[in-house]
Design a protein around this motif. Structure first.
Motif, mmCIF file in Angstrom:
data_model
loop_
_atom_site.group_PDB
_atom_site.id
_atom_site.type_symbol
_atom_site.label_atom_id
_atom_site.label_comp_id
_atom_site.label_asym_id
_atom_site.label_seq_id
_atom_site.Cartn_x
_atom_site.Cartn_y
_atom_site.Cartn_z
ATOM 1 N N UNK A 287 0.804 -1.350 0.056
ATOM 2 C CA UNK A 287 0.042 0.503 0.236
ATOM 3 C C UNK A 287 0.949 1.682 -0.334
ATOM 4 N N UNK A 288 1.997 1.118 -1.255
ATOM 5 C CA UNK A 288 2.648 2.050 -0.911
ATOM 6 C C UNK A 288 2.057 3.603 -2.390
ATOM 7 N N UNK A 289 2.084 4.753 -1.612
ATOM 8 C CA UNK A 289 1.414 6.136 -2.319
ATOM 9 C C UNK A 289 2.652 6.705 -3.090
ATOM 10 N N UNK A 290 2.302 6.238 -4.041
ATOM 11 C CA UNK A 290 2.858 6.768 -5.087
ATOM 12 C C UNK A 290 2.729 8.370 -5.733
ATOM 13 N N UNK A 291 3.215 9.654 -5.403
ATOM 14 C CA UNK A 291 3.126 11.132 -5.411
ATOM 15 C C UNK A 291 3.886 11.547 -6.187
ATOM 16 N N UNK A 292 5.045 11.301 -6.762
ATOM 17 C CA UNK A 292 6.150 11.612 -8.120
ATOM 18 C C UNK A 292 6.804 10.628 -8.530
ATOM 19 N N UNK A 293 7.069 11.610 -10.050
ATOM 20 C CA UNK A 293 7.698 10.348 -10.883
ATOM 21 C C UNK A 293 7.011 10.188 -12.213
ATOM 22 N N UNK A 294 7.456 9.106 -13.126
ATOM 23 C CA UNK A 294 6.587 9.743 -14.433
ATOM 24 C C UNK A 294 5.646 8.938 -14.576
ATOM 25 N N UNK A 298 1.036 10.905 -15.170
ATOM 26 C CA UNK A 298 0.101 10.473 -16.253
ATOM 27 C C UNK A 298 -1.240 11.095 -15.435
ATOM 28 N N UNK A 299 -1.200 11.516 -13.968
ATOM 29 C CA UNK A 299 -2.890 10.579 -13.555
ATOM 30 C C UNK A 299 -2.832 12.308 -12.387
ATOM 31 N N UNK A 300 -2.128 13.361 -13.037
ATOM 32 C CA UNK A 300 -2.384 14.466 -11.800
ATOM 33 C C UNK A 300 -3.355 14.964 -10.781
ATOM 34 N N UNK A 301 -4.683 15.028 -11.207
ATOM 35 C CA UNK A 301 -5.488 14.909 -10.297
ATOM 36 C C UNK A 301 -5.572 13.602 -9.317
ATOM 37 N N UNK A 302 -5.200 12.218 -9.914
ATOM 38 C CA UNK A 302 -5.577 11.288 -9.453
ATOM 39 C C UNK A 302 -4.726 10.866 -8.162
ATOM 40 N N UNK A 303 -5.110 9.216 -7.105
ATOM 41 C CA UNK A 303 -4.538 9.573 -6.082
ATOM 42 C C UNK A 303 -4.086 7.588 -6.505
ATOM 43 N N UNK A 304 -2.830 7.858 -6.104
ATOM 44 C CA UNK A 304 -2.121 6.557 -7.191
ATOM 45 C C UNK A 304 -1.250 6.080 -5.762
ATOM 46 N N UNK A 305 -2.095 4.243 -6.098
ATOM 47 C CA UNK A 305 -1.220 2.938 -4.910
ATOM 48 C C UNK A 305 -0.879 2.085 -5.815
ATOM 49 N N UNK A 306 0.235 1.989 -4.853
ATOM 50 C CA UNK A 306 0.613 0.203 -5.581
ATOM 51 C C UNK A 306 0.972 -0.527 -4.113
ATOM 52 N N UNK A 307 0.218 -2.454 -4.753
ATOM 53 C CA UNK A 307 0.552 -3.210 -3.494
ATOM 54 C C UNK A 307 0.796 -4.968 -4.322
ATOM 55 N N UNK A 308 1.476 -4.821 -3.328
ATOM 56 C CA UNK A 308 1.780 -6.064 -4.400
ATOM 57 C C UNK A 308 1.172 -7.725 -3.774
ATOM 58 N N UNK A 309 0.486 -7.420 -2.808
ATOM 59 C CA UNK A 309 -0.156 -8.784 -2.030
ATOM 60 C C UNK A 309 -0.630 -9.418 -3.619
ATOM 61 N N UNK A 310 -1.054 -10.485 -3.250
ATOM 62 C CA UNK A 310 -0.890 -11.411 -4.017
ATOM 63 C C UNK A 310 -2.421 -12.904 -4.186
ATOM 64 N N UNK A 311 -2.857 -12.769 -3.003
ATOM 65 C CA UNK A 311 -3.437 -14.693 -2.664
ATOM 66 C C UNK A 311 -5.297 -13.168 -1.809
ATOM 67 N N UNK A 312 -5.679 -14.695 -1.725
ATOM 68 C CA UNK A 312 -7.048 -14.004 -0.766
ATOM 69 C C UNK A 312 -7.126 -13.367 0.128
ATOM 70 N N UNK A 313 -5.456 -13.630 0.588
ATOM 71 C CA UNK A 313 -5.670 -13.069 2.102
ATOM 72 C C UNK A 313 -5.006 -11.536 2.080
ATOM 73 N N UNK A 314 -4.199 -11.253 1.074
ATOM 74 C CA UNK A 314 -4.069 -10.027 0.653
ATOM 75 C C UNK A 314 -4.925 -8.926 0.258
#
Length: 424
Positions: A287-294, A298-314
């Motif tokens: 649940x890492x928030x991506x605020x700066x970078x390329x 591309x989506x300046x008004x959006x809220x962008x998150x990144x998560x690597x979880x990959x199973x039902x519990x995640x």
């Protein structure tokens, strides 16, 4: 940029026809040829579990470092580059040091069959044996009993984070079978911190601990943790701690913090170290928030998150966290491996997301095709389509719903690709 270690790592992929082949025989052989670096390491904290072990170890590391201690850490998989797996005395291993230990392991192995994970684990232990530290934090790769990391006769402490269904093709089809493999890290007389577990899992862990005389420090029995009035409250037999909430977002991080605090308290660290554990931990793609970078550009008004979880519990943990955020239209950009329970992962998210855009993970042989991810998403009630790349998906969402909350999710391999694009 191509590094010398990249060529060595690529060569190591050829030493065994299988990526995963669970046994300890090949590891023991190579460790003996290296004069047993695992016996020359600082005290070890060894962690297994299905979810949360990386975050828990990150918090333990932050606690030690907050107390002025020096830490080795071995985690997997990496996200942007291999060096992330091996942290020597508080720093990512240097290119020269990594190339040196990889070369030495290659030479001592003598061309014998050994998996990529096994030989690189031996390389990490060699690096750790040659540098001073106060503790070595070791994360299992897969399972525990036959995992290449499971070579310590007497670690200082073991930790078992929440266990759920994952990797059934290697660990067993039931929670009890998987728990038996994870509990294989328990050692005679060595205490084990145990996070929240289903009853059938706890029964397996307790039975093995009893056979080995391994004292358990179990959630709900020996320690408890909860959120109260914007604070984290932890209680064990030593007393109560009133701390800041973890800086790692998500309700599940409360429980991970509890396991980390139980470990630190047992290992004799101070209240200040415990505070540092929850406020100083960093663990990318959780649940890492991506605020700066390329990509955010591309989506300046959006809220962008990144998560690597990959199973039902995640998936369930993600859904709980997202439900507590302020309302925005939620759009998922998802890529998954073909070995995962895609429907089980997506089902908890289906009630919250407006749309899913599916990707094939670039450069990953075991990626689930984007069309199949989209098909499965539709079966759990998610409106879905496909895109050729993360950038394509972001542009489409940014055009349709400029103020969306966008979550890139489904795989650590996809997360790694995103962080590389971000320059991470």
């Amino acid at each position: 940029m191509t590094r010398g270690s990249d060529a060595i790592l690529q060569r190591m992929m050829s030493l065994h026809p299988k990526v995963i082949d669970l046994t300890l025989d090949r590891v023991w052989r190579l460790l003996a040829a290296l004069d047993h670096p695992e016996r020359r390491m600082p005290p070890v904290v060894h962690a297994a579990g299905t979810n949360g072990k990386g975050s828990t170890l990150a918090m333990i590391r932050a606690g030690y470092e907050g107390a002025g201690k020096t830490v080795h850490a071995y985690t997997s998989p990496h996200l942007a580059r291999f060096h992330e797996r091996i942290r020597v005395a508080g720093h990512l291993i240097s290119e020269d040091a990594l190339s040196a230990v990889l070369d030495e392991c290659w030479d001592r192995n003598g061309g014998d069959a050994i998996t990529y994970f096994e030989i690189t684990t031996c390389a990490a232990y060699l690096a750790f044996a040659r540098a001073r530290a106060d503790v070595a934090l070791i994360e299992t790769g897969l399972g525990g009993r036959l995992d290449a990391t499971n070579v310590f006769d007497a670690p200082a402490l073991t930790v078992i984070t929440p266990i759920s269904l994952d990797h059934q093709q290697y660990l067993g089809d039931t929670l009890a079978e998987i728990a038996g493999e994870k509990a294989g890290i328990l050692k005679r007389g060595v205490p084990c911190v145990v996070g929240p577990q289903p009853d059938e899992v706890m029964a397996v862990i307790e039975a093995r601990a009893a056979r080995l005389g391994a004292p358990l420090l179990a959630h709900g029995q020996h320690w408890q943790v909860w959120q109260e009035r914007g604070r984290l409250v932890f209680q064990d037999e030593t007393g109560l701690l009133d701390l800041a909430l973890p800086n790692l977002p998500g309700a599940h991080q409360i429980e991970n913090a509890g396991a980390a605090l139980a470990a630190l308290r047992h290992l004799g660290l101070s209240a200040d170290a415990c505070e540092a554990a929850v406020t100083g931990a960093d663990w990318p793609a959780r649940m890492q928030r991506l605020k700066t970078g390329p990509l955010p550009a591309l989506v300046p008004r959006a809220e962008l998150w990144l998560d690597g979880g990959h199973n039902p519990a995640a998936g369930a943990a993600l859904a709980r966290h997202l439900s507590g955020l302020s309302h925005r239209p939620l759009h998922l950009i998802c890529g998954m491996l073909n070995t995962k329970d895609i429907a089980g992962y997506l089902r908890p998210l289906a009630g919250q997301a407006d749309r899913l855009i599916a990707l094939s993970i670039p450069g990953e042989a075991n990626t689930l095709p984007a069309t199949e991810t989209a098909r499965v998403a539709a079966t759990v009630g998610l409106r879905s389509d496909t895109a050729d790349s993360v950038e394509d998906a972001l542009r489409r969402i940014g055009s349709d719903v400029p103020d969306a909350r966008i979550l890139i999710c489904g795989s650590l391999y996809l997360a790694g690709e995103v962080l590389r694009q971000q320059g991470g």
